[in-house]
Design an enzyme around this catalytic site. Structure first.
Site, PDB file in Angstrom:
ATOM      1  N   HIS A 164       0.804  -1.218   0.000  1.00  0.00           N
ATOM      2  CA  HIS A 164       0.000   0.000   0.000  1.00  0.00           C
ATOM      3  C   HIS A 164       0.839   1.270   0.000  1.00  0.00           C
ATOM      4  O   HIS A 164       0.319   2.385   0.121  1.00  0.00           O
ATOM      5  CB  HIS A 164      -0.933  -0.007   1.227  1.00  0.00           C
ATOM      6  CG  HIS A 164      -2.142   0.838   1.071  1.00  0.00           C
ATOM      7  ND1 HIS A 164      -2.418   1.917   1.886  1.00  0.00           N
ATOM      8  CD2 HIS A 164      -3.167   0.769   0.192  1.00  0.00           C
ATOM      9  CE1 HIS A 164      -3.551   2.479   1.516  1.00  0.00           C
ATOM     10  NE2 HIS A 164      -4.036   1.810   0.491  1.00  0.00           N
ATOM     11  N   LYS A 166       3.029   4.506  -1.204  1.00  0.00           N
ATOM     12  CA  LYS A 166       2.896   5.486  -2.284  1.00  0.00           C
ATOM     13  C   LYS A 166       4.060   6.451  -2.168  1.00  0.00           C
ATOM     14  O   LYS A 166       3.908   7.571  -1.674  1.00  0.00           O
ATOM     15  CB  LYS A 166       1.566   6.228  -2.169  1.00  0.00           C
ATOM     16  CG  LYS A 166       0.350   5.316  -2.269  1.00  0.00           C
ATOM     17  CD  LYS A 166      -0.753   5.771  -1.373  1.00  0.00           C
ATOM     18  CE  LYS A 166      -1.819   4.682  -1.281  1.00  0.00           C
ATOM     19  NZ  LYS A 166      -2.929   5.092  -0.397  1.00  0.00           N
ATOM     20  N   ASP A 171      16.376  10.301  -8.816  1.00  0.00           N
ATOM     21  CA  ASP A 171      17.821  10.577  -8.898  1.00  0.00           C
ATOM     22  C   ASP A 171      18.538  10.428  -7.563  1.00  0.00           C
ATOM     23  O   ASP A 171      19.607  11.027  -7.352  1.00  0.00           O
ATOM     24  CB  ASP A 171      18.076  11.981  -9.467  1.00  0.00           C
ATOM     25  CG  ASP A 171      17.767  12.068 -10.952  1.00  0.00           C
ATOM     26  OD1 ASP A 171      17.762  11.014 -11.623  1.00  0.00           O
ATOM     27  OD2 ASP A 171      17.523  13.178 -11.446  1.00  0.00           O
TER      28      ASP A 171
END
Length: 224
Positions: A164, A166, A171
């Site tokens: 779950h 996110k 870079d």
């Protein structure tokens, strides 16, 4: 980083803050904190060598070099909210400017515009890796199969529970995280948030967690 070191050393007699070209200041802005500190250490060691050899103006050269590195350090801490395009536009900007790596640990991706930006990163040589949820990739509109088909490495969980997370790392120096899923609904209708930061300690922890998950989860084969 070696070319930046060489630039400073070659100008140990004539380094002026207001004459540094944008190509160099741009490179300085792309350094993360670890690389900035490594560059400073290299220059300090070189300064010791120059001083031992009787070179004049070593201290002023070293002070100017370190001042330039600090002045052009890239710092960024912002919070974005939806509904509205602020979060999506920030993600697009970060993807468009990625030059080395994009690591995404995202619960679900159904926004095909963001998927196209990810594929564009891959096509121009940026190393892209994606971790996502095994169940959500089966949803109608999921872009995961398309991303894997484009040659982007994708890993998924095999669990009754959800992957779950996110978050993403751009870079190795910018972390993004929040409630925002990469979907049209999250942009147009949901109350969501996204934090983007270059704070070294935070970026490093997200990077470590991404690599931990990457080593534990299962590779998605193109066409699977």
């Amino acid at each position: 980083m070696q070319d930046l070191f060489n630039y400073f050393v070659k100008r140990c007699d004539s380094l002026l803050e207001n004459e540094v070209p944008k190509s160099i200041t741009g490179r300085l802005k792309r350094l993360n904190r670890k690389d900035r500190e490594a560059l400073k250490k290299m220059l300090i060691e070189k300064g010791k060598e120059l001083e031992a050899s009787g070179h004049s103006h070593v201290i002023s050269w070293l002070e100017t070099s370190i001042t330039l590195i600090n002045e052009h350090a890239f710092h960024f801490n912002r919070v974005f909210f939806s509904p509205g395009n602020d979060i999506k536009n920030e993600i697009k900007t970060l993807l468009d400017h990625a030059s080395q790596t994009v690591d995404l640990c995202i619960f679900t991706i159904t926004d095909n515009e963001l998927a196209r930006r990810i594929i564009s990163c891959h096509k121009r040589g940026v190393k892209v890796r994606i971790i996502t949820d095994d169940e959500k990739m089966e949803d109608n509109g999921s872009e995961i199969a398309k991303l894997a088909g484009a040659g982007i490495p994708v890993k998924i969980d095999h669990s009754h529970y959800h992957m779950h997370n996110k978050f993403g790392i751009i870079d190795g120096k910018i972390a993004i995280t929040g409630s925002f899923n990469w979907t049209y609904t999250a942009t147009k209708h949901n109350q969501e948030n996204l934090v983007a930061t270059t704070k070294f300690e935070i970026v490093q922890q997200y990077d470590e967690e991404f690599n931990r998950l990457w080593n534990e989860l299962f590779e998605l084969k193109a066409g699977q």
